[in-house]
Write an enzyme that holds these catalytic residues in place. Structure first.
Site, PDB file in Angstrom:
ATOM      1  N   ASN A   1      33.085  47.219  57.898  1.00 23.43           N
ATOM      2  CA  ASN A   1      33.240  46.443  56.670  1.00 23.43           C
ATOM      3  C   ASN A   1      34.501  45.600  56.852  1.00 23.43           C
ATOM      4  OD1 ASN A   1      33.679  45.491  54.111  1.00 23.43           O
ATOM      5  ND2 ASN A   1      33.551  47.488  53.096  1.00 23.43           N
TER       6      ASN A   1
ATOM      7  N   ARG B   1      28.642  45.285  56.959  1.00 21.19           N
ATOM      8  CA  ARG B   1      28.534  44.890  55.558  1.00 21.19           C
ATOM      9  C   ARG B   1      28.770  43.378  55.516  1.00 21.19           C
ATOM     10  NH1 ARG B   1      32.985  44.975  50.920  1.00 21.19           N
ATOM     11  NH2 ARG B   1      31.634  44.377  49.206  1.00 21.19           N
TER      12      ARG B   1
ATOM     13  N   HIS C   1      27.903  44.080  45.042  1.00 18.36           N
ATOM     14  CA  HIS C   1      27.873  45.559  45.044  1.00 18.36           C
ATOM     15  C   HIS C   1      26.435  46.069  45.111  1.00 18.36           C
ATOM     16  CE1 HIS C   1      31.793  45.378  42.484  1.00 18.36           C
ATOM     17  NE2 HIS C   1      32.102  45.611  43.744  1.00 18.36           N
TER      18      HIS C   1
ATOM     19  N   ARG D   1      40.789  40.557  38.292  1.00 15.37           N
ATOM     20  CA  ARG D   1      39.856  39.468  37.947  1.00 15.37           C
ATOM     21  C   ARG D   1      39.534  39.492  36.454  1.00 15.37           C
ATOM     22  NH1 ARG D   1      35.535  40.872  42.591  1.00 15.37           N
ATOM     23  NH2 ARG D   1      37.134  42.120  43.595  1.00 15.37           N
TER      24      ARG D   1
ATOM     25  N   GLU E   1      28.244  53.426  50.274  1.00 17.77           N
ATOM     26  CA  GLU E   1      27.698  52.190  50.839  1.00 17.77           C
ATOM     27  C   GLU E   1      27.539  52.298  52.361  1.00 17.77           C
ATOM     28  OE1 GLU E   1      30.805  50.635  48.346  1.00 17.77           O
ATOM     29  OE2 GLU E   1      29.662  48.799  48.091  1.00 17.77           O
TER      30      GLU E   1
END
Ligand code: ADP
Length: 398
Positions: free
Chosen positions: A7, A92, A181, A242, A385
């Protein structure tokens, strides 16, 4: 088969080596500060005390991946004896645009398509591509698979992914909701169905991935029908740094008042907002919870705003799907935030949600956290993940 899952972020790289015979994680590591001073690799192996720490300059991802491979064959902290035991690499990839609705084996064509997607994810996709190219150099001939954050959301209907904007912005530039996601939403929704002993086709599930970045997805019959992140991972929930949903008219207003340009606005919304911007304290939930306990009003308000935003999406998605059978919490805050889960699910009896406070008093374990008589089940499911990436990689290279 042993699979390396990578990743790659812009200056970091997370990795796991997984033995697919029993899905055992052989070792797990993190490289930080790639391309900047103070590059460092840390690797751990289950059951072995301590850590492998390598501090040496890494000017790019290729340097980093070379050190990762050395780490993987380390006598103490490694997972294999020789590099040739690594039979595939799963990457990923953040943005697959509209081109990828599932994982794919990486070919020159796929790489070209990833380059086309850079425009959509300028911060993430270049790092993902660097990781792929570095592996091609260092592990020639080893098959690689790309697993996209956006893929699971490609089942959304047009009515969910088109914005209320002029249609030509979609046809010209691909301005639409993509969602992110996806690997996590897919994994936890499937686990939820398994935990409830039901066929996912018969379930309406709302999954809340609450980490540094956070998003909610509406999953009907195993297919994503809506999600809170949009054209970029900025939309939707209030996150660590964010802002999530805001009135878009704030942007031209700030351009005039503060003299901000596109980059200034983007930095403000992506890096200086969220619970960090609202409080001026930290982007870490634990710090905000601490400050709120000590009486900091902005921290208290930020937490309520955060919880309410998640609530709002749960309500919206239940309405959109015509009901909900299960609500799932995952990722850093979702897995560890006991009070956060409690507040999000409070006063939701009208919807059929009854939290079992005792069952909810747990961190990071798979568990049903609603009461027996709750018609809507609430579940805590740690995401994984890396395992999804490894499984998809295995399926595609077998
Ligand atoms: P990402 O993968 O998006 O970087 P994570 O899913 O690891 O993020 O989530 C990180 C966040 O989880 C941290 O910023 C922190 O706010 C939150 N978190 C971690 N542990 C706890 C805890 N014990 N209580 C509340 N929040 C926590």
């Amino acid at each position: 088969m042993k699979i390396l899952v990578l990743n790659c972020g812009s200056s970091s790289l997370k990795y796991q080596l997984i033995d697919m015979l029993n899905e055992e994680v052989l070792c797990i590591g993190l490289v930080e500060r790639i391309g900047i001073e103070g590059s460092i690799l840390k690797q751990e192996k289950d059951g072995v005390e301590g850590k492998l720490v390598v501090e040496q300059p890494m000017k790019n991802h290729q340097d980093a991946i070379k050190l990762v491979l050395e780490g993987l064959i380390d006598a103490t902290y490694g997972g294999v004896k020789e590099m040739s035991e690594i039979e595939a690499v799963g990457h990923r990839v953040v943005h697959g645009g509209e081109k990828f609705a599932g994982s794919v084996k990486i070919t020159d064509e796929v790489k070209a398509a990833l380059v086309d997607c850079i425009e959509l994810a300028p911060l993430h996709n270049p790092a993902n591509i660097m990781g792929i190219e570095a592996c091609e150099e260092i592990l020639p001939g080893v098959p690689m698979v790309g697993v996209f954050d956006t893929a699971f959301h490609q089942t959304m209907p047009k009515s969910s992914y088109l914005y209320g904007l002029p249609h030509e912005l979609y046809t010209k530039y691909g301005v639409r909701r993509y969602g992110f996601h996806g690997t996590s939403h897919k994994y936890v929704s499937q686990r939820a169905a398994a935990m409830l002993g039901k066929d996912i086709k018969d379930l309406k599930i709302i999954t809340c991935h609450l980490g540094n970045g956070a998003s909610v997805a509406a999953i009907d019959g195993g297919k994503c029908v809506d999600t809170s992140m949009g054209f970029t991972p900025l939309e939707g929930l209030i996150m660590g740094t964010r802002c999530g949903d805001i009135d878009a008219a704030i942007l031209p207003f700030l351009m005039e008042k503060e003299g901000l340009d596109a980059k200034g606005l983007s930095d403000m919304m992506n890096k200086k907002s969220g619970i960090y911007g609202m409080t001026g304290i930290s982007s870490d939930f634990r710090d905000i919870e601490g400050a709120a306990k000590e009486g900091n009003e902005l921290a208290q308000v930020a937490l309520v705003a955060y919880d309410n935003r998640v609530k709002k999406y749960i309500g919206a998605y239940a309405a959109e799907m015509g009901g909900v059978d299960a609500i799932v919490f995952t990722a850093g805050v979702g897995e560890n935030g006991i009070a956060t889960r409690e507040k999000i699910l409070s006063n939701m009896e009208f919807l059929g949600v009854k939290l079992d406070k005792e069952a909810n008093n747990v961190r990071g374990k798979e568990r049903v956290i609603s009461t027996e008589d709750s018609t809507v089940k609430a579940l805590l499911i740690p995401t994984n993940e890396e395992l999804v990436i490894a499984r998809d990689t295995l399926a595609l290279v077998k």
